[in-house]
Design a protein around this motif. Structure first.
Motif, PDB file in Angstrom:
ATOM      1  N   ALA A 135     -66.479 -58.429  64.414  1.00 14.15           N
ATOM      2  CA  ALA A 135     -65.925 -59.563  65.150  1.00 14.15           C
ATOM      3  C   ALA A 135     -66.158 -59.343  66.635  1.00 14.15           C
ATOM      4  CB  ALA A 135     -64.438 -59.733  64.838  1.00 14.15           C
ATOM      5  N   THR A 136     -65.808 -60.354  67.399  1.00 10.19           N
ATOM      6  CA  THR A 136     -65.889 -60.280  68.858  1.00 10.19           C
ATOM      7  C   THR A 136     -64.567 -60.735  69.424  1.00 10.19           C
ATOM      8  OG1 THR A 136     -68.271 -60.749  68.843  1.00 10.19           O
ATOM      9  CG2 THR A 136     -67.096 -61.080  70.913  1.00 10.19           C
ATOM     10  N   ASP A 137     -63.888 -59.848  70.127  1.00 13.19           N
ATOM     11  CA  ASP A 137     -62.645 -60.234  70.776  1.00 13.19           C
ATOM     12  C   ASP A 137     -62.913 -60.457  72.255  1.00 13.19           C
ATOM     13  OD1 ASP A 137     -62.821 -57.704  71.896  1.00 13.19           O
ATOM     14  OD2 ASP A 137     -61.376 -56.818  70.503  1.00 13.19           O
ATOM     15  N   GLN A 138     -61.870 -60.526  73.057  1.00 13.11           N
ATOM     16  CA  GLN A 138     -62.084 -60.879  74.458  1.00 13.11           C
ATOM     17  C   GLN A 138     -62.740 -59.745  75.260  1.00 13.11           C
ATOM     18  OE1 GLN A 138     -58.147 -61.725  76.046  1.00 13.11           O
ATOM     19  NE2 GLN A 138     -58.197 -59.783  77.142  1.00 13.11           N
ATOM     20  N   LEU A 139     -62.734 -58.527  74.741  1.00 12.98           N
ATOM     21  CA  LEU A 139     -63.413 -57.422  75.416  1.00 12.98           C
ATOM     22  C   LEU A 139     -64.831 -57.207  74.891  1.00 12.98           C
ATOM     23  CD1 LEU A 139     -60.608 -54.714  75.763  1.00 12.98           C
ATOM     24  CD2 LEU A 139     -61.365 -56.408  77.426  1.00 12.98           C
ATOM     25  N   GLY A 140     -65.176 -57.829  73.757  1.00  5.02           N
ATOM     26  CA  GLY A 140     -66.515 -57.670  73.207  1.00  5.02           C
ATOM     27  C   GLY A 140     -66.475 -57.256  71.745  1.00  5.02           C
ATOM     28  N   MET A 141     -67.503 -56.535  71.320  1.00  5.10           N
ATOM     29  CA  MET A 141     -67.682 -56.179  69.920  1.00  5.10           C
ATOM     30  C   MET A 141     -66.543 -55.296  69.412  1.00  5.10           C
ATOM     31  SD  MET A 141     -70.608 -53.792  68.221  1.00  5.10           S
ATOM     32  CE  MET A 141     -69.698 -52.325  68.668  1.00  5.10           C
ATOM     33  N   VAL A 142     -66.165 -55.502  68.135  1.00  2.00           N
ATOM     34  CA  VAL A 142     -65.219 -54.625  67.458  1.00  2.00           C
ATOM     35  C   VAL A 142     -65.611 -54.558  65.994  1.00  2.00           C
ATOM     36  CG1 VAL A 142     -63.581 -56.548  67.205  1.00  2.00           C
ATOM     37  CG2 VAL A 142     -62.807 -54.209  66.856  1.00  2.00           C
ATOM     38  N   GLN A 143     -65.778 -53.343  65.476  1.00  3.49           N
ATOM     39  CA  GLN A 143     -66.156 -53.118  64.085  1.00  3.49           C
ATOM     40  C   GLN A 143     -65.234 -52.069  63.478  1.00  3.49           C
ATOM     41  OE1 GLN A 143     -70.254 -51.864  64.327  1.00  3.49           O
ATOM     42  NE2 GLN A 143     -71.037 -53.941  64.044  1.00  3.49           N
ATOM     43  N   ARG A 144     -64.801 -52.335  62.266  1.00  5.56           N
ATOM     44  CA  ARG A 144     -64.073 -51.326  61.474  1.00  5.56           C
ATOM     45  C   ARG A 144     -65.110 -50.666  60.572  1.00  5.56           C
ATOM     46  NH1 ARG A 144     -58.787 -50.914  59.118  1.00  5.56           N
ATOM     47  NH2 ARG A 144     -58.739 -48.846  58.145  1.00  5.56           N
ATOM     48  N   ILE A 145     -65.371 -49.371  60.772  1.00  2.74           N
ATOM     49  CA  ILE A 145     -66.499 -48.735  60.099  1.00  2.74           C
ATOM     50  C   ILE A 145     -66.078 -47.790  58.977  1.00  2.74           C
ATOM     51  CG2 ILE A 145     -67.972 -48.924  62.127  1.00  2.74           C
ATOM     52  CD1 ILE A 145     -67.438 -46.016  62.742  1.00  2.74           C
ATOM     53  N   ASP A 146     -64.784 -47.738  58.658  1.00  6.20           N
ATOM     54  CA  ASP A 146     -64.348 -46.937  57.517  1.00  6.20           C
ATOM     55  C   ASP A 146     -63.976 -47.877  56.382  1.00  6.20           C
ATOM     56  OD1 ASP A 146     -61.021 -46.950  57.351  1.00  6.20           O
ATOM     57  OD2 ASP A 146     -61.894 -47.507  59.273  1.00  6.20           O
ATOM     58  N   ALA A 147     -63.642 -47.307  55.243  1.00  5.76           N
ATOM     59  CA  ALA A 147     -63.301 -48.105  54.061  1.00  5.76           C
ATOM     60  C   ALA A 147     -61.811 -48.114  53.788  1.00  5.76           C
ATOM     61  CB  ALA A 147     -64.044 -47.565  52.836  1.00  5.76           C
ATOM     62  N   GLY A 148     -60.996 -47.805  54.783  1.00  6.43           N
ATOM     63  CA  GLY A 148     -59.557 -47.737  54.585  1.00  6.43           C
ATOM     64  C   GLY A 148     -58.905 -49.110  54.564  1.00  6.43           C
ATOM     65  N   PRO A 149     -57.599 -49.158  54.303  1.00  8.28           N
ATOM     66  CA  PRO A 149     -56.874 -50.428  54.262  1.00  8.28           C
ATOM     67  C   PRO A 149     -56.756 -51.040  55.653  1.00  8.28           C
ATOM     68  CG  PRO A 149     -55.354 -48.594  54.088  1.00  8.28           C
ATOM     69  CD  PRO A 149     -56.729 -48.010  54.016  1.00  8.28           C
ATOM     70  N   PRO A 150     -56.498 -52.345  55.735  1.00 10.62           N
ATOM     71  CA  PRO A 150     -56.380 -53.005  57.044  1.00 10.62           C
ATOM     72  C   PRO A 150     -55.139 -52.538  57.788  1.00 10.62           C
ATOM     73  CG  PRO A 150     -55.721 -54.498  55.291  1.00 10.62           C
ATOM     74  CD  PRO A 150     -56.270 -53.281  54.614  1.00 10.62           C
ATOM     75  N   LEU A 151     -55.180 -52.673  59.103  1.00  9.87           N
ATOM     76  CA  LEU A 151     -54.038 -52.341  59.945  1.00  9.87           C
ATOM     77  C   LEU A 151     -53.296 -53.628  60.268  1.00  9.87           C
ATOM     78  CD1 LEU A 151     -55.624 -49.739  62.409  1.00  9.87           C
ATOM     79  CD2 LEU A 151     -54.460 -49.339  60.227  1.00  9.87           C
ATOM     80  N   GLY A 152     -52.101 -53.763  59.733  1.00  7.93           N
ATOM     81  CA  GLY A 152     -51.329 -54.975  59.919  1.00  7.93           C
ATOM     82  C   GLY A 152     -50.318 -54.866  61.037  1.00  7.93           C
ATOM     83  N   ALA A 153     -49.331 -55.752  61.002  1.00  7.43           N
ATOM     84  CA  ALA A 153     -48.328 -55.820  62.060  1.00  7.43           C
ATOM     85  C   ALA A 153     -47.497 -54.547  62.140  1.00  7.43           C
ATOM     86  CB  ALA A 153     -47.426 -57.034  61.831  1.00  7.43           C
ATOM     87  N   LEU A 154     -47.141 -53.981  60.997  1.00  5.22           N
ATOM     88  CA  LEU A 154     -46.350 -52.758  61.008  1.00  5.22           C
ATOM     89  C   LEU A 154     -47.133 -51.604  61.622  1.00  5.22           C
ATOM     90  CD1 LEU A 154     -43.817 -51.180  60.317  1.00  5.22           C
ATOM     91  CD2 LEU A 154     -44.692 -50.890  57.990  1.00  5.22           C
ATOM     92  N   ALA A 155     -48.413 -51.525  61.346  1.00  2.00           N
ATOM     93  CA  ALA A 155     -49.245 -50.474  61.943  1.00  2.00           C
ATOM     94  C   ALA A 155     -49.264 -50.597  63.466  1.00  2.00           C
ATOM     95  CB  ALA A 155     -50.658 -50.539  61.382  1.00  2.00           C
TER      96      ALA A 155
END
Length: 370
Positions: free
Chosen positions: A134-154
């Motif tokens: 994805a691209t956020d306001q600072l630029g590129m962001v990639q999740r490159i591991d296969a772990g679970p998503p980081l939600g609000a609690l994280a």
């Protein structure tokens, strides 16, 4: 042959070990050896024992020297452990001090406040949606591991971790003492096995998470693409048990996160103001606004895909996206914090919408918060 009685297993073990050390020289010249009797049930187990006796003066000197050194080490260790502690304190198991937040002034590393690393929305699959590219306001962001998503609690937990690290007061320290009970208490949760399991799962997810993203590097003082994690490992500690005092757990910050925090690249937030908000997107938006630079009291920016990625809003339809953002803005406006207005207004162009925020004057914010 050795002149040793066969009345105890302790003597046999000593004879075997002694023969292996002495080797052939011991076997070639018989030397009588006698050992002090072992302790039996009913006798004091910590009574001083006489050193082993042997007819060879060199071996006797070696054994006596080793025993003296062992007793000296034991005495030093005992003195260091009990120094300044009363006999009453020694008789009770030690209880760990509180490992919760010491003040309301929390903080989070500023990239974590402004990057789209977190999923705060429950729409369109919510926590089941993983950020791949994805691209956020600072630029590129990639999740490159296969772990679970980081939600609000994280996200709430990482704010707590950064705040606990700051309260330690040592920039070189990467270990953060903690307990699941203290973390749950600061989150406003009741104690219980369910809370511990959920928090443990979140810490596991934070440990696995690895990103490749464009971030501000506080060491080089420039924005660049880095590959980084958040925490390296964690241990939950041990509860108080009979004969053993409680031992707190600890977290180990990842190199990247520790370097950023040590260089004071942080955004300060109010823990009570953040936790007073019920909505996950509202808490995420509050910290995001605290990280933004206001040239005056009023701030605005377009509601566009980079902003939605930054805030973790995953709704598919634009009107659903704006509805999620509008609810979060309304909750912040009605809560006790330094923002007098947060909302969505029409932009100058057709179909454009802008997120706007106005900060209260310091005196007004204090009165509303008090």
């Amino acid at each position: 042959m050795f002149s040793v009685g066969l009345g105890s297993s302790r003597e046999l073990r000593f004879m075997t070990a002694f023969a292996s050390v002495c080797g052939v020289a011991c076997l070639a010249s018989p030397r009588p050896l006698s050992l002090s009797p072992c302790c039996h049930p009913g006798e004091p187990m910590n009574a001083a024992q006489a050193p082993p006796r042997t007819g060879d003066p060199r071996l006797r000197e070696l054994l006596e020297r080793g025993l003296a050194q062992a007793l000296e080490r034991e005495a030093v260790t005992s003195a260091d452990t009990t120094e300044g502690v009363s006999s009453e304190q020694l008789s009770k198991p030690a209880a760990p001090r509180s490992l919760g937040l010491a003040s309301d002034r929390a903080c989070v590393e500023s990239n974590l406040a402004r990057k789209g690393l977190w999923r705060s929305s429950a729409g369109a699959g919510g926590e089941l949606v993983r950020l791949l590219d994805a691209t956020d306001q600072l630029g590129m962001v990639q999740r490159i591991d296969a772990g679970p998503p980081l939600g609000a609690l994280a996200f709430d937990v990482i704010v707590w971790i950064c705040s606990r690290w700051r309260e330690i007061g040592c920039a070189d320290e990467r270990h953060v003492p903690f307990t699941l009970e203290a973390l749950a208490a600061d989150l406003g949760w009741r104690k219980g096995g369910g809370a511990a399991l959920e928090l443990a799962a979140v810490l596991d997810a934070l440990r696995q998470a690895t990103f490749r993203a464009r971030v501000y590097n506080a060491c080089l003082q420039e924005t660049r693409i880095d590959t980084f994690g958040l925490i390296d490992r964690w241990e939950r500690g041990e509860p108080c048990r009979s004969g053993r005092s409680a031992r707190p757990g600890f977290l180990v910050l990842g190199d990247w996160l520790h370097d950023q925090l040590a260089r004071d690249h942080v955004t300060y937030v109010s823990w009570s103001e953040m936790r007073a908000l019920q909505g996950a997107t509202a808490r995420r938006l509050l910290v995001y606004l605290d990280a933004e630079r206001f040239t005056g009291r009023r701030w605005s920016r377009p509601v566009d895909p980079p902003l939605l990625a930054t805030l973790g809003i995953t709704a598919a339809q634009p009107h659903h996206q704006r509805a999620t953002l509008r609810r979060a803005a309304s909750e912040i406006t009605g809560a006790p914090n330094r923002y007098g207005l947060v909302g969505i207004e029409p932009g100058r162009r057709r179909g454009e919408h802008r997120l706007v925020a106005e900060r209260r004057l310091p005196t007004m914010a204090m009165k509303r918060g008090g």
